[in-house]
Design a protein around this motif. Sequence first.
Motif, PDB file in Angstrom:
ATOM      1  N   PRO A 148      23.487  55.545  37.694  1.00  0.00           N
ATOM      2  CA  PRO A 148      22.804  54.393  37.113  1.00  0.00           C
ATOM      3  C   PRO A 148      23.808  53.246  36.942  1.00  0.00           C
ATOM      4  CG  PRO A 148      22.261  56.390  35.900  1.00  0.00           C
ATOM      5  CD  PRO A 148      23.385  56.740  36.838  1.00  0.00           C
ATOM      6  N   ALA A 149      23.370  52.034  37.191  1.00  0.00           N
ATOM      7  CA  ALA A 149      24.247  50.857  37.081  1.00  0.00           C
ATOM      8  C   ALA A 149      24.339  50.429  35.620  1.00  0.00           C
ATOM      9  CB  ALA A 149      23.727  49.729  37.958  1.00  0.00           C
ATOM     10  N   ARG A 150      24.953  51.296  34.826  1.00  0.00           N
ATOM     11  CA  ARG A 150      25.146  51.030  33.405  1.00  0.00           C
ATOM     12  C   ARG A 150      26.583  51.351  33.030  1.00  0.00           C
ATOM     13  NH1 ARG A 150      20.076  53.969  32.740  1.00  0.00           N
ATOM     14  NH2 ARG A 150      21.184  55.533  31.507  1.00  0.00           N
ATOM     15  N   ALA A 151      27.098  50.644  32.042  1.00  0.00           N
ATOM     16  CA  ALA A 151      28.509  50.744  31.658  1.00  0.00           C
ATOM     17  C   ALA A 151      28.931  52.165  31.309  1.00  0.00           C
ATOM     18  CB  ALA A 151      28.788  49.805  30.480  1.00  0.00           C
ATOM     19  N   GLU A 152      28.049  52.939  30.707  1.00  0.00           N
ATOM     20  CA  GLU A 152      28.443  54.279  30.272  1.00  0.00           C
ATOM     21  C   GLU A 152      28.700  55.240  31.433  1.00  0.00           C
ATOM     22  OE1 GLU A 152      25.578  52.704  29.312  1.00  0.00           O
ATOM     23  OE2 GLU A 152      23.898  54.111  29.331  1.00  0.00           O
ATOM     24  N   TYR A 153      28.355  54.846  32.666  1.00  0.00           N
ATOM     25  CA  TYR A 153      28.584  55.710  33.819  1.00  0.00           C
ATOM     26  C   TYR A 153      29.831  55.331  34.628  1.00  0.00           C
ATOM     27  CZ  TYR A 153      24.120  57.805  32.821  1.00  0.00           C
ATOM     28  OH  TYR A 153      23.100  58.476  32.206  1.00  0.00           O
ATOM     29  N   VAL A 154      30.486  54.233  34.274  1.00  0.00           N
ATOM     30  CA  VAL A 154      31.704  53.819  34.984  1.00  0.00           C
ATOM     31  C   VAL A 154      32.780  54.890  34.854  1.00  0.00           C
ATOM     32  CG1 VAL A 154      33.555  52.094  35.081  1.00  0.00           C
ATOM     33  CG2 VAL A 154      31.170  51.363  34.808  1.00  0.00           C
ATOM     34  N   SER A 155      32.868  55.533  33.697  1.00  0.00           N
ATOM     35  CA  SER A 155      33.883  56.566  33.494  1.00  0.00           C
ATOM     36  C   SER A 155      33.674  57.755  34.427  1.00  0.00           C
ATOM     37  CB  SER A 155      33.911  57.029  32.036  1.00  0.00           C
ATOM     38  OG  SER A 155      32.656  57.606  31.690  1.00  0.00           O
TER      39      SER A 155
ATOM     40  N   TYR B  67      50.740  59.987  40.736  1.00  0.00           N
ATOM     41  CA  TYR B  67      50.087  59.528  39.511  1.00  0.00           C
ATOM     42  C   TYR B  67      49.836  58.019  39.517  1.00  0.00           C
ATOM     43  CZ  TYR B  67      49.470  58.351  34.600  1.00  0.00           C
ATOM     44  OH  TYR B  67      48.978  57.839  33.427  1.00  0.00           O
ATOM     45  N   GLU B  68      50.835  57.229  39.905  1.00  0.00           N
ATOM     46  CA  GLU B  68      50.695  55.765  39.878  1.00  0.00           C
ATOM     47  C   GLU B  68      49.577  55.301  40.809  1.00  0.00           C
ATOM     48  OE1 GLU B  68      53.631  57.339  40.466  1.00  0.00           O
ATOM     49  OE2 GLU B  68      54.576  57.038  38.508  1.00  0.00           O
ATOM     50  N   ASP B  69      49.485  55.903  41.982  1.00  0.00           N
ATOM     51  CA  ASP B  69      48.423  55.532  42.928  1.00  0.00           C
ATOM     52  C   ASP B  69      47.055  55.940  42.401  1.00  0.00           C
ATOM     53  OD1 ASP B  69      50.294  54.431  44.611  1.00  0.00           O
ATOM     54  OD2 ASP B  69      50.188  56.031  46.119  1.00  0.00           O
ATOM     55  N   ILE B  70      46.982  57.102  41.755  1.00  0.00           N
ATOM     56  CA  ILE B  70      45.705  57.549  41.172  1.00  0.00           C
ATOM     57  C   ILE B  70      45.256  56.553  40.110  1.00  0.00           C
ATOM     58  CG2 ILE B  70      44.579  59.336  39.778  1.00  0.00           C
ATOM     59  CD1 ILE B  70      46.397  61.393  41.249  1.00  0.00           C
ATOM     60  N   GLU B  71      46.172  56.097  39.282  1.00  0.00           N
ATOM     61  CA  GLU B  71      45.823  55.109  38.258  1.00  0.00           C
ATOM     62  C   GLU B  71      45.340  53.804  38.895  1.00  0.00           C
ATOM     63  OE1 GLU B  71      45.609  55.594  34.837  1.00  0.00           O
ATOM     64  OE2 GLU B  71      45.833  57.661  35.544  1.00  0.00           O
ATOM     65  N   ASP B  72      45.988  53.386  39.983  1.00  0.00           N
ATOM     66  CA  ASP B  72      45.558  52.171  40.691  1.00  0.00           C
ATOM     67  C   ASP B  72      44.155  52.339  41.267  1.00  0.00           C
ATOM     68  OD1 ASP B  72      47.962  50.927  40.131  1.00  0.00           O
ATOM     69  OD2 ASP B  72      48.806  51.228  42.141  1.00  0.00           O
TER      70      ASP B  72
ATOM     71  N   VAL C 134      38.333  51.118  41.181  1.00  0.00           N
ATOM     72  CA  VAL C 134      36.956  51.609  41.154  1.00  0.00           C
ATOM     73  C   VAL C 134      36.250  51.167  39.878  1.00  0.00           C
ATOM     74  CG1 VAL C 134      35.547  53.715  40.996  1.00  0.00           C
ATOM     75  CG2 VAL C 134      37.321  53.512  42.756  1.00  0.00           C
ATOM     76  N   ALA C 135      36.937  51.219  38.762  1.00  0.00           N
ATOM     77  CA  ALA C 135      36.335  50.758  37.503  1.00  0.00           C
ATOM     78  C   ALA C 135      35.972  49.282  37.579  1.00  0.00           C
ATOM     79  CB  ALA C 135      37.278  51.017  36.336  1.00  0.00           C
ATOM     80  N   GLU C 136      36.844  48.461  38.159  1.00  0.00           N
ATOM     81  CA  GLU C 136      36.558  47.029  38.300  1.00  0.00           C
ATOM     82  C   GLU C 136      35.352  46.793  39.203  1.00  0.00           C
ATOM     83  OE1 GLU C 136      37.707  44.426  36.720  1.00  0.00           O
ATOM     84  OE2 GLU C 136      39.184  45.568  35.575  1.00  0.00           O
TER      85      GLU C 136
ATOM     86  N   LEU D 264      38.705  37.800  38.270  1.00  0.00           N
ATOM     87  CA  LEU D 264      39.931  38.533  37.982  1.00  0.00           C
ATOM     88  C   LEU D 264      39.803  39.980  38.445  1.00  0.00           C
ATOM     89  CD1 LEU D 264      42.741  38.332  36.868  1.00  0.00           C
ATOM     90  CD2 LEU D 264      41.846  38.864  34.604  1.00  0.00           C
ATOM     91  N   GLY D 265      38.609  40.546  38.339  1.00  0.00           N
ATOM     92  CA  GLY D 265      38.392  41.922  38.787  1.00  0.00           C
ATOM     93  C   GLY D 265      38.707  42.093  40.261  1.00  0.00           C
ATOM     94  N   LEU D 266      38.222  41.171  41.086  1.00  0.00           N
ATOM     95  CA  LEU D 266      38.526  41.255  42.518  1.00  0.00           C
ATOM     96  C   LEU D 266      40.003  41.029  42.781  1.00  0.00           C
ATOM     97  CD1 LEU D 266      35.519  39.562  44.347  1.00  0.00           C
ATOM     98  CD2 LEU D 266      36.267  41.940  44.488  1.00  0.00           C
ATOM     99  N   TYR D 267      40.629  40.162  42.015  1.00  0.00           N
ATOM    100  CA  TYR D 267      42.067  39.961  42.163  1.00  0.00           C
ATOM    101  C   TYR D 267      42.814  41.260  41.855  1.00  0.00           C
ATOM    102  CZ  TYR D 267      46.858  38.671  41.289  1.00  0.00           C
ATOM    103  OH  TYR D 267      48.218  38.639  41.304  1.00  0.00           O
ATOM    104  N   LEU D 268      42.430  41.940  40.784  1.00  0.00           N
ATOM    105  CA  LEU D 268      43.068  43.206  40.429  1.00  0.00           C
ATOM    106  C   LEU D 268      42.871  44.248  41.527  1.00  0.00           C
ATOM    107  CD1 LEU D 268      42.220  43.548  36.637  1.00  0.00           C
ATOM    108  CD2 LEU D 268      44.471  43.230  37.647  1.00  0.00           C
ATOM    109  N   ILE D 269      41.659  44.327  42.052  1.00  0.00           N
ATOM    110  CA  ILE D 269      41.373  45.280  43.127  1.00  0.00           C
ATOM    111  C   ILE D 269      42.282  45.012  44.318  1.00  0.00           C
ATOM    112  CG2 ILE D 269      39.640  46.028  44.815  1.00  0.00           C
ATOM    113  CD1 ILE D 269      37.518  45.502  42.574  1.00  0.00           C
ATOM    114  N   HIS D 270      42.370  43.752  44.723  1.00  0.00           N
ATOM    115  CA  HIS D 270      43.236  43.384  45.853  1.00  0.00           C
ATOM    116  C   HIS D 270      44.703  43.704  45.559  1.00  0.00           C
ATOM    117  CE1 HIS D 270      40.750  41.285  48.875  1.00  0.00           C
ATOM    118  NE2 HIS D 270      39.939  41.057  47.853  1.00  0.00           N
ATOM    119  N   SER D 271      45.118  43.572  44.319  1.00  0.00           N
ATOM    120  CA  SER D 271      46.535  43.766  43.998  1.00  0.00           C
ATOM    121  C   SER D 271      46.946  45.239  43.961  1.00  0.00           C
ATOM    122  CB  SER D 271      46.891  43.079  42.685  1.00  0.00           C
ATOM    123  OG  SER D 271      46.275  43.727  41.601  1.00  0.00           O
ATOM    124  N   VAL D 272      46.009  46.157  43.720  1.00  0.00           N
ATOM    125  CA  VAL D 272      46.392  47.568  43.608  1.00  0.00           C
ATOM    126  C   VAL D 272      45.989  48.422  44.807  1.00  0.00           C
ATOM    127  CG1 VAL D 272      46.405  47.519  41.084  1.00  0.00           C
ATOM    128  CG2 VAL D 272      44.330  48.251  42.290  1.00  0.00           C
ATOM    129  N   MET D 273      45.131  47.905  45.678  1.00  0.00           N
ATOM    130  CA  MET D 273      44.701  48.671  46.849  1.00  0.00           C
ATOM    131  C   MET D 273      45.364  48.099  48.102  1.00  0.00           C
ATOM    132  SD  MET D 273      42.827  51.031  45.516  1.00  0.00           S
ATOM    133  CE  MET D 273      41.834  51.777  46.798  1.00  0.00           C
TER     134      MET D 273
END
Length: 161
Positions: free
Chosen positions: A15-22, A39-44, A49-51, A118-127
């Motif tokens: 479902p496209a709801r905040a409680e399912y992002v986790s 570990y660092e790549d998993i966090e990225d 994905v969260a963004e 900013l979310g897309l910027y973060l995605i681009h910066s870590v992937m």
Amino acid sequence: MGQRPEADVITLTLPARAEYVSIARLTVSGIANRMGFPYEDIEDIKLAVAEACTNVVEHAYDCPQGNDQLRLSCWLLADRLVVEVRDKGKGLPLEDRQEAPAPIRPDVDIDEVKEGGLGLYLIHSVMDEVQVSSNDGVAVTMTKYLQRDEVSCDDRAISKA
């Protein structure tokens, strides 16, 4: 999306709801761990994905309904993980698709920074690779390459003293 090399594919519809992002974060964390990412790549990957999922929750649907969904698809390849977050929402305005994500400029007061993007910027910066397409909704496709040790398994490559 184009033809992909042979891979294991895992798809999850939420479902496209905040409680399912986790749940999306936990899923990609388990997949990346299983593939051997550090570990660092998993966090990225989890951050990206969260963004992407949060963008779906906040922007994809004008009048959110109980049946709005996001689809998380993961392609597990020998050298990389490809993750796609897709919705069937309203899509992106043309100007948003053409504008490349940019970092916050130090010469701009924080109160003047435009909300969003900013979310897309973060995605681009870590992937390693990111593609955004808007056709019958929005799809954000993110790739993270698996860096393996450069040690050869071929015993002929090891000098014998």
